[in-house]
Design a protein around this motif. Structure first.
Motif, mmCIF file in Angstrom:
data_model
loop_
_atom_site.group_PDB
_atom_site.id
_atom_site.type_symbol
_atom_site.label_atom_id
_atom_site.label_comp_id
_atom_site.label_asym_id
_atom_site.label_seq_id
_atom_site.Cartn_x
_atom_site.Cartn_y
_atom_site.Cartn_z
ATOM 1 N N HIS A 2 11.667 108.186 -18.251
ATOM 2 C CA HIS A 2 13.088 108.319 -17.969
ATOM 3 C C HIS A 2 13.348 109.611 -17.192
ATOM 4 N N LEU A 3 12.650 110.677 -17.644
ATOM 5 C CA LEU A 3 12.810 111.991 -17.037
ATOM 6 C C LEU A 3 12.396 111.966 -15.571
ATOM 7 N N ILE A 4 11.262 111.332 -15.312
ATOM 8 C CA ILE A 4 10.745 111.286 -13.940
ATOM 9 C C ILE A 4 11.737 110.563 -13.026
ATOM 10 N N ILE A 5 12.272 109.444 -13.520
ATOM 11 C CA ILE A 5 13.241 108.693 -12.715
ATOM 12 C C ILE A 5 14.477 109.543 -12.438
ATOM 13 N N GLU A 6 14.912 110.267 -13.485
ATOM 14 C CA GLU A 6 16.099 111.106 -13.308
ATOM 15 C C GLU A 6 15.857 112.168 -12.237
ATOM 16 N N ILE A 7 14.680 112.809 -12.313
ATOM 17 C CA ILE A 7 14.363 113.838 -11.322
ATOM 18 C C ILE A 7 14.322 113.235 -9.925
ATOM 19 N N LEU A 8 13.671 112.064 -9.822
ATOM 20 C CA LEU A 8 13.523 111.443 -8.499
ATOM 21 C C LEU A 8 14.865 111.059 -7.893
ATOM 22 N N THR A 9 15.782 110.571 -8.710
ATOM 23 C CA THR A 9 17.069 110.144 -8.144
ATOM 24 C C THR A 9 17.983 111.331 -7.848
ATOM 25 N N ASP A 10 17.974 112.323 -8.749
ATOM 26 C CA ASP A 10 18.937 113.419 -8.572
ATOM 27 C C ASP A 10 18.514 114.450 -7.536
ATOM 28 N N HIS A 11 17.217 114.564 -7.327
ATOM 29 C CA HIS A 11 16.763 115.690 -6.494
ATOM 30 C C HIS A 11 15.904 115.239 -5.325
ATOM 31 N N LEU A 12 16.212 114.067 -4.784
ATOM 32 C CA LEU A 12 15.312 113.510 -3.789
ATOM 33 C C LEU A 12 15.165 114.407 -2.569
ATOM 34 N N THR A 13 16.302 114.870 -2.030
ATOM 35 C CA THR A 13 16.248 115.716 -0.823
ATOM 36 C C THR A 13 15.405 116.960 -1.072
ATOM 37 N N ILE A 14 15.678 117.578 -2.204
ATOM 38 C CA ILE A 14 14.995 118.833 -2.470
ATOM 39 C C ILE A 14 13.497 118.591 -2.709
ATOM 40 N N LEU A 15 13.156 117.416 -3.236
ATOM 41 C CA LEU A 15 11.738 117.097 -3.409
ATOM 42 C C LEU A 15 11.055 116.883 -2.062
ATOM 43 N N PHE A 16 11.781 116.232 -1.126
ATOM 44 C CA PHE A 16 11.247 116.101 0.236
ATOM 45 C C PHE A 16 10.978 117.483 0.817
ATOM 46 N N ALA A 17 11.978 118.360 0.696
ATOM 47 C CA ALA A 17 11.859 119.709 1.227
ATOM 48 C C ALA A 17 10.660 120.415 0.598
ATOM 49 N N LEU A 18 10.499 120.175 -0.712
ATOM 50 C CA LEU A 18 9.404 120.797 -1.448
ATOM 51 C C LEU A 18 8.039 120.417 -0.860
ATOM 52 N N ILE A 19 7.859 119.107 -0.660
ATOM 53 C CA ILE A 19 6.584 118.620 -0.118
ATOM 54 C C ILE A 19 6.355 119.198 1.278
ATOM 55 N N MET A 20 7.397 119.124 2.119
ATOM 56 C CA MET A 20 7.283 119.640 3.489
ATOM 57 C C MET A 20 6.932 121.121 3.470
ATOM 58 N N ALA A 21 7.597 121.860 2.592
ATOM 59 C CA ALA A 21 7.390 123.314 2.553
ATOM 60 C C ALA A 21 5.960 123.648 2.149
ATOM 61 N N ILE A 22 5.398 122.846 1.225
ATOM 62 C CA ILE A 22 4.018 123.113 0.812
ATOM 63 C C ILE A 22 3.075 122.970 2.008
ATOM 64 N N PHE A 23 3.240 121.856 2.751
ATOM 65 C CA PHE A 23 2.384 121.648 3.924
ATOM 66 C C PHE A 23 2.621 122.731 4.972
ATOM 67 N N LEU A 24 3.892 123.031 5.185
ATOM 68 C CA LEU A 24 4.252 124.041 6.179
ATOM 69 C C LEU A 24 3.613 125.384 5.828
ATOM 70 N N GLY A 25 3.726 125.752 4.550
ATOM 71 C CA GLY A 25 3.171 127.024 4.103
ATOM 72 C C GLY A 25 1.681 127.104 4.375
ATOM 73 N N PHE A 26 0.956 126.045 4.015
ATOM 74 C CA PHE A 26 -0.486 126.039 4.237
ATOM 75 C C PHE A 26 -0.803 126.112 5.723
ATOM 76 N N GLU A 27 -0.030 125.367 6.518
ATOM 77 C CA GLU A 27 -0.245 125.312 7.958
ATOM 78 C C GLU A 27 -0.014 126.680 8.599
ATOM 79 N N LEU A 28 1.062 127.342 8.153
ATOM 80 C CA LEU A 28 1.443 128.629 8.745
ATOM 81 C C LEU A 28 0.399 129.702 8.485
ATOM 82 N N ILE A 29 -0.184 129.691 7.293
ATOM 83 C CA ILE A 29 -0.927 130.872 6.872
ATOM 84 C C ILE A 29 -2.429 130.659 6.821
#
Lengths: 101, 461
Positions: A2-29
């Motif tokens: 239930h918790l996972i579904i709640e996180i996925l629905t409420d914070h989808l944009t920020i989760l996208f940003a999170l994934i992108m930022a991780i890749f970006l960070g690794f790529e940059l440095i």
């Protein structure tokens, strides 16, 4: 589950940003030369002080009588600011040393 | 208004990204730091002046704390000695962790006061609390170890067992709290456990493994900031935190690779005691060299390489190294510095020290270039380095450091090791280098030895 579904629905944009930022960070440095390891670390350390923004929002959204929140928030701002300002200043000092050649 | 605020947030996130990108190249690094700082300033301004739905703003104390914090930060940053940089970075890092810890506690208290909250924000906040606490006390212990206030010999018995139990209890308590959600009591328990875990997890890590630990703590603070960003649905905190998390993770990986060890092995407290090396050096004798002979070898070398290590930082020998370099360059001797990635106590430690002494960074060779240059080197002078030049790593499968990439200084013609006495390195591993036929030992304080070498060189020119 239930918790996972709640996180996925409420914070989808920020989760996208999170994934992108991780890749970006690794790529940059990923190709940073040894000579910059310390400045990079202390510079990124200063950036991690970005958490003061949260502390500012916390204090601003608290009532002026809510002493516990105010106390915790102000202490957080104080410590976070030392981290941000001190971190950037120290990094700057180090980089000036590298640059004078 | 909201559009404007979002726009500024977008700009400040971009500034972070550009800043960090520029920080990773020597030519642009200085501007990178300023750009990242600008992004931070913008973010803070928006946080200060964006309209809020509730609350009394409390500007007076916010501004007060910001001014006071900036003042303290600036004074400390200007005054701190370059040699104290590793502990300074740890201390600043700890403050960031403490900041995440404090706001998470405040938000959790607010959740419980209001009684209405989603499970997801609660979980995020609890995680931010947990990671922030670990980063906080972990960094403080790292600070203590680096400044010498906490001795390397202060070890917990059965530390790995304690750490695993602590970690499991933390996870169990957190899961229980998420099910029950009734009071704050368990939250305080989780906080205390995390604070204790921060201490126990750093305490047993050996001094020479500090570069790895500092990188991990750096990454943890970043992650706690990112989690706090999710709490406030704030993109700049999220991006800033994650970028720091990734950079810390990359440095951690680089440091582990440089030691040919897994992260778990480092965290488990360094080299295990049970490993037996094939090399028995008990009866071997070392060859000593006196100042006069050493300076004559120096004088008639074409290529000389210095290998600095933590001992150089301790002896404060970087400036005298530079003077010796200048002297040798005048005599048309080529001088280079071979820098191992994990030499010293933080990533890039030797580079900072030598830069402070005005050594041109084109003379600093990284592992790969150094090992090429060492083929044509007449004399290598080891200034307070040990494990990073231990040839057991190449040819002794029984050695605990077998497989670690080292500076292969025995490729050169002569080696002089500056050393206080015959104690082994932090790892306690015997170093066959000292007994090698190419090696001569010059006992004494590194700074004094280099000084005498310099004086002697002046007389024979």
């Amino acid at each position: 589950m239930h918790l996972i579904i709640e996180i996925l629905t409420d914070h989808l944009t920020i989760l996208f940003a999170l994934i992108m930022a991780i890749f970006l960070g690794f790529e940059l440095i990923s190709k940073v030369p040894t000579v910059l390891h310390t400045p990079l670390m202390s510079g990124s350390n200063a950036i991690s002080g970005v958490v003061i923004i949260g502390a500012i929002i916390l204090v601003r959204s608290s009532g002026s009588e809510d002493y516990i929140s105010l106390f915790l928030g102000i202490l957080a701002i104080l410590l976070g600011t030392i981290n941000v300002v001190g971190g950037h200043a120290v990094t700057n000092r180090m980089l000036q040393m590298f640059r004078k050649k | 208004m909201t559009a404007l605020i979002n726009l500024v947030y977008l700009i400040s996130v971009s500034l972070f990204i550009v800043g960090l990108q520029r920080l990773s190249s020597p030519k642009t690094a200085s501007s990178g730091n300023l750009i990242a700082g600008l992004g931070m300033g913008l973010g803070v301004l928006i946080a200060l002046f964006a309209p809020m739905e509730s609350g009394d703003d409390n500007y007076l104390i916010i501004i007060g704390a910001l001014v006071l914090g900036s003042g303290i930060g600036l004074v400390v940053a200007v005054k701190v000695l370059m040699t104290k940089m590793p502990e300074m970075v740890s201390l600043f890092n700890g403050l960031g962790g403490a900041c995440a810890l404090l706001i998470s506690i405040a938000e959790l208290l607010n959740f419980h006061d209001s009684g209405t909250f989603g499970l997801a924000p609660y979980l995020t906040t609890l995680l931010a609390l947990l990671i922030g606490s670990i980063a906080f006390t972990g960094s403080l212990v790292a600070y203590g170890k680096l400044s010498g206030n906490i001795k390397d010999s202060w070890k917990l018995p059965m530390a790995n067992m304690i750490n695993i139990i602590l970690l499991l209890t933390l996870i169990a308590a957190s899961i229980y709290q998420l099910q029950a959600l009734d009071t704050m009591d368990l939250v305080y328990f989780i906080m205390i456990l995390s604070l204790v875990y921060g201490i126990t997890f750093v305490l047993n890590v050996g001094g020479a493994d500090m570069p790895v630990i500092i990188s991990i703590l750096n990454a943890l603070t970043g992650v706690s900031a990112a989690l706090a960003g999710i709490i406030y649905d704030n993109m700049i905190m999220l991006m800033g935190g994650i970028l720091v998390g990734s950079s810390g993770a990359i440095l951690t990986i680089l440091m582990c690779q440089a030691m040919n060890r897994s992260l778990l092995n480092v965290l488990a407290g360094g080299f295990g005691g049970g490993v037996s090396s094939a090399v028995q050096v008990g009866d071997q004798t070392v060859k000593e060299v006196n100042i006069m002979d050493a300076s004559i070898i120096l004088r008639y070398s074409t290529n000389v390489v210095f290998v600095p290590g933590y001992g150089m930082a301790v002896a404060q020998a970087q400036k005298i190294c530079k003077e010796l370099e200048d002297m040798l360059e005048e005599l048309e001797v080529n001088v280079r510095y071979a820098i191992h990635p994990v030499a010293g106590r933080m990533p890039g430690h030797m580079n900072v020290l030598l830069a402070e002494a005005d050594v041109d960074y084109s003379k600093l060779l990284d592992l790969e270039d150094a090992n090429k240059f060492l083929n044509d080197t007449d004399l290598t002078i080891v200034v307070g380095a040990n494990d990073v030049v231990n040839p057991s790593a190449l040819d002794d499968p029984g050695s605990p450091i077998y497989g670690m990439p080292i500076l292969e200084i025995l490729k050169g013609k002569h080696v002089i090791v500056l050393k206080r006495g015959m104690s082994s390195g932090y790892s306690g591993i015997e170093n066959p280098l000292f007994f090698h036929e190419k090696t001569s030992m010059l006992f004494g304080d590194a700074k004094k030895s280099l000084n005498s070498l310099l004086d002697e060189l002046k007389t024979i020119v």
